[in-house]
Design a protein around this motif. Sequence first.
Motif, PDB file in Angstrom:
ATOM      1  N   UNK A   1       0.837  -1.208   0.000  1.00 44.69           N
ATOM      2  CA  UNK A   1       0.000   0.000   0.000  1.00 44.69           C
ATOM      3  C   UNK A   1       0.868   1.252   0.000  1.00 44.69           C
ATOM      4  N   UNK A   2       1.881   1.281   0.866  1.00 44.29           N
ATOM      5  CA  UNK A   2       2.763   2.442   0.908  1.00 44.29           C
ATOM      6  C   UNK A   2       3.497   2.626  -0.418  1.00 44.29           C
ATOM      7  N   UNK A   3       3.935   1.526  -1.004  1.00 44.30           N
ATOM      8  CA  UNK A   3       4.632   1.587  -2.290  1.00 44.30           C
ATOM      9  C   UNK A   3       3.719   2.128  -3.388  1.00 44.30           C
ATOM     10  N   UNK A   4       2.480   1.654  -3.432  1.00 43.91           N
ATOM     11  CA  UNK A   4       1.530   2.114  -4.448  1.00 43.91           C
ATOM     12  C   UNK A   4       1.254   3.600  -4.284  1.00 43.91           C
ATOM     13  N   UNK A   5       1.077   4.043  -3.050  1.00 47.12           N
ATOM     14  CA  UNK A   5       0.835   5.468  -2.809  1.00 47.12           C
ATOM     15  C   UNK A   5       2.055   6.309  -3.185  1.00 47.12           C
ATOM     16  N   UNK A   6       3.233   5.863  -2.786  1.00 43.42           N
ATOM     17  CA  UNK A   6       4.452   6.617  -3.095  1.00 43.42           C
ATOM     18  C   UNK A   6       4.651   6.733  -4.603  1.00 43.42           C
ATOM     19  N   UNK A   7       4.388   5.656  -5.322  1.00 46.10           N
ATOM     20  CA  UNK A   7       4.539   5.691  -6.780  1.00 46.10           C
ATOM     21  C   UNK A   7       3.556   6.675  -7.405  1.00 46.10           C
ATOM     22  N   UNK A   8       2.325   6.662  -6.944  1.00 43.18           N
ATOM     23  CA  UNK A   8       1.308   7.566  -7.489  1.00 43.18           C
ATOM     24  C   UNK A   8       1.659   9.025  -7.158  1.00 43.18           C
ATOM     25  N   UNK A   9       2.117   9.257  -5.944  1.00 42.67           N
ATOM     26  CA  UNK A   9       2.426  10.609  -5.501  1.00 42.67           C
ATOM     27  C   UNK A   9       3.765  11.118  -6.028  1.00 42.67           C
ATOM     28  N   UNK A  10       4.542  10.259  -6.650  1.00 37.10           N
ATOM     29  CA  UNK A  10       5.802  10.674  -7.271  1.00 37.10           C
ATOM     30  C   UNK A  10       5.561  11.397  -8.590  1.00 37.10           C
ATOM     31  N   UNK A  11       4.352  11.304  -9.119  1.00 38.93           N
ATOM     32  CA  UNK A  11       4.005  11.922 -10.397  1.00 38.93           C
ATOM     33  C   UNK A  11       3.651  13.394 -10.158  1.00 38.93           C
TER      34      UNK A  11
ATOM     35  N   UNK B   1      -7.404  20.298  -6.368  1.00 37.03           N
ATOM     36  CA  UNK B   1      -8.717  19.643  -6.354  1.00 37.03           C
ATOM     37  C   UNK B   1      -9.740  20.524  -5.632  1.00 37.03           C
ATOM     38  N   UNK B   2     -10.915  20.635  -6.214  1.00 35.41           N
ATOM     39  CA  UNK B   2     -11.960  21.493  -5.651  1.00 35.41           C
ATOM     40  C   UNK B   2     -12.725  20.837  -4.506  1.00 35.41           C
ATOM     41  N   UNK B   3     -12.722  19.500  -4.467  1.00 36.84           N
ATOM     42  CA  UNK B   3     -13.474  18.791  -3.430  1.00 36.84           C
ATOM     43  C   UNK B   3     -12.903  17.389  -3.237  1.00 36.84           C
ATOM     44  N   UNK B   4     -13.438  16.667  -2.259  1.00 37.75           N
ATOM     45  CA  UNK B   4     -12.903  15.343  -1.939  1.00 37.75           C
ATOM     46  C   UNK B   4     -13.147  14.337  -3.057  1.00 37.75           C
ATOM     47  N   UNK B   5     -14.227  14.480  -3.814  1.00 37.93           N
ATOM     48  CA  UNK B   5     -14.487  13.556  -4.918  1.00 37.93           C
ATOM     49  C   UNK B   5     -13.420  13.703  -6.004  1.00 37.93           C
ATOM     50  N   UNK B   6     -13.046  14.930  -6.310  1.00 39.31           N
ATOM     51  CA  UNK B   6     -12.006  15.168  -7.309  1.00 39.31           C
ATOM     52  C   UNK B   6     -10.652  14.670  -6.791  1.00 39.31           C
ATOM     53  N   UNK B   7     -10.361  14.929  -5.535  1.00 39.78           N
ATOM     54  CA  UNK B   7      -9.129  14.453  -4.911  1.00 39.78           C
ATOM     55  C   UNK B   7      -9.066  12.929  -5.001  1.00 39.78           C
ATOM     56  N   UNK B   8     -10.160  12.276  -4.631  1.00 40.96           N
ATOM     57  CA  UNK B   8     -10.247  10.815  -4.687  1.00 40.96           C
ATOM     58  C   UNK B   8      -9.957  10.299  -6.089  1.00 40.96           C
ATOM     59  N   UNK B   9     -10.600  10.886  -7.085  1.00 41.20           N
ATOM     60  CA  UNK B   9     -10.416  10.445  -8.470  1.00 41.20           C
ATOM     61  C   UNK B   9      -8.962  10.589  -8.903  1.00 41.20           C
ATOM     62  N   UNK B  10      -8.349  11.716  -8.583  1.00 42.21           N
ATOM     63  CA  UNK B  10      -6.959  11.955  -8.967  1.00 42.21           C
ATOM     64  C   UNK B  10      -5.994  10.976  -8.288  1.00 42.21           C
ATOM     65  N   UNK B  11      -6.261  10.662  -7.033  1.00 41.20           N
ATOM     66  CA  UNK B  11      -5.353   9.784  -6.292  1.00 41.20           C
ATOM     67  C   UNK B  11      -5.521   8.322  -6.687  1.00 41.20           C
ATOM     68  N   UNK B  12      -6.736   7.913  -6.972  1.00 41.77           N
ATOM     69  CA  UNK B  12      -6.981   6.476  -7.165  1.00 41.77           C
ATOM     70  C   UNK B  12      -7.024   6.011  -8.617  1.00 41.77           C
ATOM     71  N   UNK B  13      -7.198   6.923  -9.566  1.00 44.23           N
ATOM     72  CA  UNK B  13      -7.251   6.508 -10.971  1.00 44.23           C
ATOM     73  C   UNK B  13      -5.882   6.589 -11.602  1.00 44.23           C
ATOM     74  N   UNK B  14      -5.433   5.497 -12.232  1.00 45.30           N
ATOM     75  CA  UNK B  14      -4.141   5.544 -12.908  1.00 45.30           C
ATOM     76  C   UNK B  14      -4.145   6.609 -14.005  1.00 45.30           C
ATOM     77  N   UNK B  15      -2.996   7.182 -14.209  1.00 43.65           N
ATOM     78  CA  UNK B  15      -2.865   8.243 -15.232  1.00 43.65           C
ATOM     79  C   UNK B  15      -3.086   7.708 -16.635  1.00 43.65           C
TER      80      UNK B  15
END
Length: 148
Positions: free
Chosen positions: A114-124, A134-148
């Motif tokens: 889990x930490x590795x997946x988060x670090x990889x996503x947040x390295x972008x 992000x304007x709201x939590x739904x947008x934040x969620x989408x950006x964090x959890x959807x692959x680029x």
Amino acid sequence: MTTLPLAPANICMDPPVADAGDVLRTLAGILAGSTGLSAETIAEALQNREAQGSTGIGHGVALPHARLEGVQQTAIAALRTAQGIPFSAPDGVIVHLFIAVVVPKAAATAHLETLSALAARLAVDDVREGLLKARNSAEFFRLLTNPA
């Protein structure tokens, strides 16, 4: 990317936090609702982990985390703060994005994945910049959890 057990309801956007302790307590309060443990127990575990060394990973991001007895499955909470918080990150940059992870005590492998997946996503760069805007939590969620 590993599927992240994060829901928009577990994302806190720009709360009034003054320091690292406030951030960890706020994240612990969110995680308490997902784990059944008390916010105090979770905050103490996160603070104990920080005492071992900062979970700031650089570029304005920190991944506070802990393995805890009584947690049945991995839980994640996120907090974005507009003003930034000093968090002893290796690059010295104040932290705006906090993603906290708690896992069952015996789940060392899931914890690292889990930490590795988060670090990889947040390295972008684009992901971090998007999360900050992000304007709201739904947008934040989408950006964090959807692959680029």
